[in-house]
Design an enzyme around this catalytic site. Structure first.
Site: not given
Ligand code: 6PG
Length: 475
Positions: A180, A183-184, A187
């Site tokens: 995860k 993943h982030n 992201e």
């Molecule tokens: C997800 C997201 C989530 C994450 C937000 C905010 O997979 O649903 O990764 O878990 O918390 O995207 O992240 P930031 O506040 O650090 O941008």
């Protein structure tokens, strides 16, 4: 209270509440609890939901062996909740953390729970509010026996992609939360690339938000299709009552909760370069210092100039640059995961499964993952996605346009750290003979750190160098 509930949901914020409803909609009886009074009671009357008022009632409401899922803020609250639960639990019970916890915390908590005979699962859950309710992507880690017992529930509530559940167990301890985290990291980087493209459209080409929305919507029908492109098109098309684009009412200071930084730190700890993931974090930090940016812009002058070439050609090139950078971002992320697999002994972790779990439900779901999954599936031992045949074909196609975009960015002063660093990384990765022999020579010159000679790799030798200053340049 009779012990009739299949699982407890502790923490009824938006994610916890919606996951509980998702489980209930799959026929599970869910005991819901939040230490904030009244939250559980708000769910009274919902099918298969059992509101709980006190921690003691929660334990009594659960069938044995018990399963208790926490959706509480990552950090100290998770430890506090675990410590509050452990005295009341029995060997064989399971505690599940579905928050964005750091994977090293999860490893520590797994050991702590195991010392009491309790199994601890760390689940990375992606997809936000709607994903939690209708089908998130679920990345699991923890004791295999606990997953064998509880995995069917999480498979049932997960998103589906072509009929398959976007849910998998990746190994013991923190494996799920590690996936995860990566993943982030991806992201953050993908969002940064999209923002850079938007910046070029706005500042370089003078496009309106509505023009940019149409472009992103068009990309949604091709190889760039992804959830983030889809929502970007929707965001750019949204207008205030007076017709002003909503995106232009938002201050350009990006926030973050830290998981992108964790991914970058993890890449450094694994000894794997993921520069675009780090650039994305740095770009958010640069965005955050708005006052400094304003001061610098008035002191040094603004860099960005309008595009002075063919606009249509640049738009085509931007699509290519975007796809190239996205491939580089995934390649960096998967390389870090492959390294972690070796380091932590997560032998069951297959990169094709990571791609599968990310194909639906999560924030980074993208058409590209179909290619990655097929590629890793056909070559399970391959950990470098740059070598997958379809990726080689795509990179060869997008490379010229990507270079033109980065060149134009440098000449016109458009900030594009992610687009540029991903290209620089790719060029480094395809340079079989790099310039690092000079770094080694410098290290050996000033610190006798030794080098390996090309004719004797693996053997460290210190070479003889002239003394610093002998040539009159050393100072
Ligand atoms: C997800 C997201 C989530 C994450 C937000 C905010 O997979 O649903 O990764 O878990 O918390 O995207 O992240 P930031 O506040 O650090 O941008």
């Amino acid at each position: 209270m009779s012990a009739s509930a299949d699982i407890a949901m502790i923490g009824l914020g938006v994610m916890g509440r919606n996951l509980a409803r998702n489980m209930a909609s799959r026929g599970r009886r869910v005991a819901v609890f939040d230490r904030a009074p009244g939250l559980a009671a708000q769910m009274a009357g919902e099918t298969q939901i059992v509101p709980i008022g006190t921690p003691g009632e929660l334990i009594a409401a659960l069938k044995r062996p018990r399963a208790l899922m926490m959706m509480v803020p990552a950090g100290a609250a998770v430890d506090e909740q675990i410590e509050a639960l452990l005295p009341d639990l029995e060997a064989g019970d399971a505690v599940i953390d579905g928050g964005n916890s750091h994977f090293r915390d999860t490893i520590r908590r797994t050991e702590r729970a195991a010392s009491r005979g309790v199994e601890f699962l760390g689940l990375g859950i992606s997809g936000g509010e709607s994903g939690a309710r209708h089908g998130p992507s679920i990345m699991a880690g923890g004791p295999k026996a606990a997953w064998d017992r509880l995995g069917s529930l999480f498979n049932a509530i997960a998103a589906r992609h072509n009929g398959e559940a976007c849910c998998a167990w990746f190994g013991g301890g923190g494996a799920g939360h590690f996936i995860k985290t990566m993943h982030n990291g991806i992201e953050y980087a993908d969002m940064q690339v999209i923002a850079e493209v938007y910046g070029v459209l706005r500042e370089g080409l003078g496009q309106s938000a509505a023009d940019a929305a149409r472009l992103f919507a068009g990309w949604q029908t091709g190889p760039l299709a992804s959830y983030l492109v889809e929502i970007t098109a929707a965001i750019l098309a949204t207008q205030e009552p007076g017709g002003r684009p909503t995106v232009e009412t938002i201050l350009d200071r990006a926030a973050q909760k830290g998981t992108g930084q964790w991914a970058s730190v993890a890449s450094l700890e694994m000894g794997i370069a993921a520069p675009t993931l780090a650039e994305a974090v740095a770009a958010r930090l640069v965005s955050a210092v708005k006052t400094e940016r304003e001061r610098t812009a008035s002191g040094l002058g603004r860099a960005a100039r309008p595009h002075d070439g063919d606009k249509a050609a640049l738009i085509g090139d931007l699509a290519d640059a975007f796809l190239g950078a996205r491939i580089a971002i995934y390649a960096q992320g998967f390389a870090v995961i492959a390294a972690a697999r070796g380091l932590f002994g997560w032998q069951e972790l297959a990169l094709a499964d990571v791609a599968r779990v990310w194909q639906g439900g999560c924030i980074i779901r993208a058409r590209l993952l179909d290619d990655l999954r097929a590629g890793f599936g056909a070559a399970p031992a391959e950990s470098n996605l740059l070598l997958l045949p379809t990726i080689v074909t795509t990179l060869t196609r997008v490379e010229p346009g990507w270079r033109r975009v980065v060149a134009a960015g440098a000449l016109q002063g458009w900030p594009m750290p992610a687009l540029a660093s991903s290209l620089a990384w790719l060029d480094g990765m395809r340079t079989a003979r790099s310039a690092a022999n000079l770094i080694q020579a410098q290290r050996d010159f000033f610190g006798a750190h030794t080098v390996e000679r090309v004719d004797a790799p693996g053997k460290s030798v210190h070479l003889q160098w002239p003394q610093s200053g002998e040539n009159g340049a050393g100072g």
